[in-house]
Scaffold this motif. Structure first.
Motif, PDB file in Angstrom:
ATOM      1  N   ASP B 107       0.817  -1.226   0.000  1.00 15.49           N
ATOM      2  CA  ASP B 107       0.000   0.000   0.000  1.00 15.49           C
ATOM      3  C   ASP B 107       0.846   1.270   0.000  1.00 15.49           C
ATOM      4  O   ASP B 107       0.616   2.207   0.774  1.00 15.49           O
ATOM      5  N   GLU B 108       1.819   1.315  -0.896  1.00 14.74           N
ATOM      6  CA  GLU B 108       2.659   2.511  -0.988  1.00 14.74           C
ATOM      7  C   GLU B 108       1.892   3.710  -1.529  1.00 14.74           C
ATOM      8  O   GLU B 108       2.271   4.842  -1.287  1.00 14.74           O
ATOM      9  N   ARG B 109       0.877   3.414  -2.323  1.00 15.18           N
ATOM     10  CA  ARG B 109       0.023   4.485  -2.836  1.00 15.18           C
ATOM     11  C   ARG B 109      -1.352   4.322  -2.214  1.00 15.18           C
ATOM     12  O   ARG B 109      -2.203   3.615  -2.741  1.00 15.18           O
ATOM     13  N   VAL B 111      -4.519   6.400  -0.031  1.00 10.96           N
ATOM     14  CA  VAL B 111      -5.074   7.690   0.377  1.00 10.96           C
ATOM     15  C   VAL B 111      -6.228   7.454   1.331  1.00 10.96           C
ATOM     16  O   VAL B 111      -7.085   6.606   1.073  1.00 10.96           O
ATOM     17  N   HIS B 137      -6.891   5.697 -10.581  1.00 15.04           N
ATOM     18  CA  HIS B 137      -5.456   5.977 -10.687  1.00 15.04           C
ATOM     19  C   HIS B 137      -4.619   5.029  -9.831  1.00 15.04           C
ATOM     20  O   HIS B 137      -3.461   5.313  -9.536  1.00 15.04           O
ATOM     21  N   PHE B 139      -4.869   4.029  -6.640  1.00 13.74           N
ATOM     22  CA  PHE B 139      -4.637   4.238  -5.210  1.00 13.74           C
ATOM     23  C   PHE B 139      -5.495   3.293  -4.383  1.00 13.74           C
ATOM     24  O   PHE B 139      -6.639   3.007  -4.733  1.00 13.74           O
ATOM     25  N   THR B 220      -0.368   7.734   2.410  1.00 10.64           N
ATOM     26  CA  THR B 220       0.454   8.781   1.812  1.00 10.64           C
ATOM     27  C   THR B 220      -0.131  10.157   2.116  1.00 10.64           C
ATOM     28  O   THR B 220       0.598  11.119   2.305  1.00 10.64           O
ATOM     29  N   LEU B 282      -0.815  14.526  -4.786  1.00  8.95           N
ATOM     30  CA  LEU B 282      -0.330  13.169  -4.545  1.00  8.95           C
ATOM     31  C   LEU B 282       0.920  12.875  -5.363  1.00  8.95           C
ATOM     32  O   LEU B 282       1.816  12.175  -4.913  1.00  8.95           O
ATOM     33  N   GLU B 283       0.978  13.444  -6.533  1.00  8.61           N
ATOM     34  CA  GLU B 283       2.150  13.229  -7.375  1.00  8.61           C
ATOM     35  C   GLU B 283       3.395  13.808  -6.699  1.00  8.61           C
ATOM     36  O   GLU B 283       4.467  13.210  -6.701  1.00  8.61           O
ATOM     37  N   ASP B 286       4.762  11.698  -3.879  1.00  9.03           N
ATOM     38  CA  ASP B 286       5.222  10.375  -4.298  1.00  9.03           C
ATOM     39  C   ASP B 286       6.575  10.055  -3.668  1.00  9.03           C
ATOM     40  O   ASP B 286       7.538  10.794  -3.823  1.00  9.03           O
ATOM     41  N   ASP B 287       6.635   8.962  -2.950  1.00  8.96           N
ATOM     42  CA  ASP B 287       7.859   8.602  -2.242  1.00  8.96           C
ATOM     43  C   ASP B 287       8.481   7.342  -2.833  1.00  8.96           C
ATOM     44  O   ASP B 287       9.246   6.653  -2.187  1.00  8.96           O
ATOM     45  N   SER B 288       8.149   7.057  -4.075  1.00  8.16           N
ATOM     46  CA  SER B 288       8.712   5.865  -4.708  1.00  8.16           C
ATOM     47  C   SER B 288      10.205   6.076  -4.944  1.00  8.16           C
ATOM     48  O   SER B 288      10.692   7.207  -4.943  1.00  8.16           O
TER      49      SER B 288
END
Lengths: 272, 301
Positions: B107-109, B111, B137, B139, B220, B282-283, B286-288
């Motif tokens: 669940d890295e993305r 909300v 998208h 999430f 996130t 959200l973009e 982004d912590d990817s």
């Protein structure tokens, strides 16, 4: 660059505050809050004992605020302390690692020039202050963070690392000792301005001991860059919560951690 | 997998709270030490227990309790386990253990969409549209499994076939509110129900705000769709700011609440009017690895 500034501020601006150097209000060396003095007692005494051998520049990036034990037991840490704690846990908080990596990378980028101006030579090699908890070479979480920020890469401005090691047994040590660390790479240190990294500055004894060792190994200058200046709610001499509360401006990677060179964004931060 | 005795010792510590230690203290102690057994032995004198059994027996009893939960399909993830959600390690409200029903995912993305239990029809529509749009998208839609906005967000995610996670304010064997039993079960079937409380813990006045803090840590970003002046939602907004996680306030929330107005100047707080606003923020958050690499390359030393 603006995107970068915004990104860092978005991530850590809610809980980190830039360190400030304001006469009679914070120590001119370590940025700790003081009550009407130029320097905190510790830095004052250290300067008298070790003049000329201490770090030439001390750059703590942000304050980490430690609540009292009672507060932490009930309500938890302040997030600034959580970051400094979590990034070294096994396993670490992934967001804390990336946030601190970004803070370090920005600081290196923006303060490279002002550190060079202040000392007369740019950083020429880097080192990490060993900690008693992570005392094997290459073990320190800060070293991983420094590499992630680009240090040590052959293509970077700072490919050369001076490895330091603990001399003798690891342990808590609140005083500066010139024999606390060993320089494993004296050839790399000799004749150079060393960027010395540490995660937190509590008394500064550890970073300053390393600075002395580096200078005795021939380093011409040392910049001690710490991610955080530790300040404690339990401090009985200075109203630390009051001090911390006055720092309302969110952490800005462009606000000088206190040097004011050509690339530092103007004054050394302000108290409002 | 962490060994049986370590996990048992952690549960025993949390249940017994030796010397009145809080869960917060125990969490810190175990994380720092890396061993719940060592912390257990530090707190509890060998062979002197209130319950009269030996340390080994006490820990075995707790380990058997874990076996029982797991036999019922409950996931038990202590901070010593690799399965513990890593993003929770970032925040000051990191719990010592989480229990899950359903499928664990990174669940890295993710909300959170949260808001009032007594929601207006307009609020419910906004929650539905946001969840639908974010689902499109990729999430994960996270909420609290409660009535009102929470239910609207979960239901939209279920309808869209996207992953949804409920971070609930009771143990995973309880249902609150009772009428959401079916919803919680459906969430667990395709997504996950997560709780920081012991599986049989009932709802309490303090458990809901505690849940909001963990939800903030799990995601996130948090979107506040509708909220009253005194609400759990407001607490989640405050926690998210404390954690350094983006808070997205739907514009009507700002118009209606003085706390939201006071909050809007803080770093990481944004006012949003539509899905495009939300996606843009959200973009940036982004912590990817890729996103981080791009940022770092722009300031390489």
């Amino acid at each position: 660059m603006t995107a970068f500034r915004d990104s860092v501020r978005e991530r850590v601006g809610g809980f980190f505050r830039n360190t400030v150097r304001i006469p009679d209000w914070t120590c001119e060396v370590c940025t700790a809050p003081v009550d009407g003095y130029e320097r905190c007692l510790r830095c004052h005494n250290d300067a008298r004992s070790w003049d000329g051998e201490l770090a030439d520049i001390v750059l703590p990036l942000a304050y980490a605020f430690e609540h009292t034990a009672a507060h932490r037991a009930q309500a938890g840490r302040h997030q600034s302390e959580q970051h400094m704690w979590s990034y070294k846990n096994v396993p670490p908080g992934p967001g804390c690692v990336s946030d601190l990596t970004l803070m370090l990378a920005t600081a290196l980028h923006f303060h490279h020039a002002c550190a060079a101006t202040a000392v007369g030579a740019p950083w020429q090699a880097w080192a990490v202050v060993p900690s008693s908890r992570h005392h094997r070479a290459g073990d320190h979480p800060l070293e991983h963070l420094a590499r992630a920020a680009g240090l040590g890469r052959p293509s970077s401005r700072l490919p050369d690392q001076v490895r330091l090691a603990l001399a003798g047994q690891p342990g808590e040590d609140r005083d500066i000792r010139e024999d606390r660390f060993l320089v494993l790479d004296p050839d790399i240190a000799s004749g150079r301005h060393i960027l010395l990294l540490d995660d937190t500055w509590v008394t500064g004894a550890s970073a300053q001991s390393a600075a002395i060792t580096l200078k005795r190994a021939g380093a011409t200058a040392v910049t001690s860059l710490c991610l955080a200046r530790w300040i404690k709610e339990s401090n009985t001499r200075v109203d630390v919560p009051g001090f911390f509360a006055t720092l309302s401006t969110p952490y800005d990677p462009l606000s000088g951690p206190v040097l004011g060179g050509p690339q530092c964004a103007g004054p050394l931060g302000s108290a409002d | 997998m962490t060994n049986r005795a370590e996990r048992g010792a952690l549960i025993a510590l949390l249940e017994d709270r030796p010397a009145g230690a809080t869960w917060r203290q125990l969490t810190d102690d175990v994380a720092e030490c890396g061993s719940a057994l060592a912390v257990y032995n530090r707190y509890v004198e060998p062979d002197l227990f209130d319950s009269g059994d030996t340390a080994t027996e006490r820990i075995e009893r707790a380990a058997a309790e874990i076996d029982g939960w797991e036999a019922q399909g409950i996931g038990v993830h202590t901070l010593l386990d690799d399965t513990f959600p890593p993003q929770l390690r970032d925040v000051l409200h990191m719990p010592p253990v989480v229990f899950t029903r359903g499928t664990l995912a990174r669940d890295e993305r993710a909300v959170a969409i949260v808001g009032s239990r007594q929601a207006s029809s307009e609020g419910l529509t906004i929650a539905d549209r946001l969840a639908t749009g974010l689902a499109g998208h990729g999430f994960t839609i996270v909420s609290g499994g409660a009535a009102g906005i929470d239910s609207a967000a979960h239901q939209a995610a279920l309808r869209e076939g996207t992953r949804t996670v409920a971070v609930i304010g009771t143990g995973v064997r309880k249902y609150y509110p009772p009428e959401n039993r079916d919803l919680h079960d459906r969430i667990a079937e395709t997504g996950m129900v997560l709780s920081q409380f012991m599986p049989d813990a009932p709802p309490t006045k303090t458990s809901f705000p505690m849940r909001n803090a963990v939800m903030s840590g799990y995601v996130t970003a948090t979107v506040i769709v509708e909220a009253g002046e005194r609400s759990g939602t407001r607490i989640q907004a405050r926690n998210a700011v404390e954690h350094g996680r983006p808070v997205l306030l739907v514009d009507s929330v700002v118009r209606a609440n003085t706390w939201a107005q006071a909050m809007q100047a803080k770093p990481g707080v944004h006012i949003v009017t539509n899905l495009a606003d939300v996606l843009a923020i959200l973009e940036k958050a982004d912590d990817s690895d890729d996103a981080l690499r791009r940022l770092l390359d722009s300031v390489a030393p």
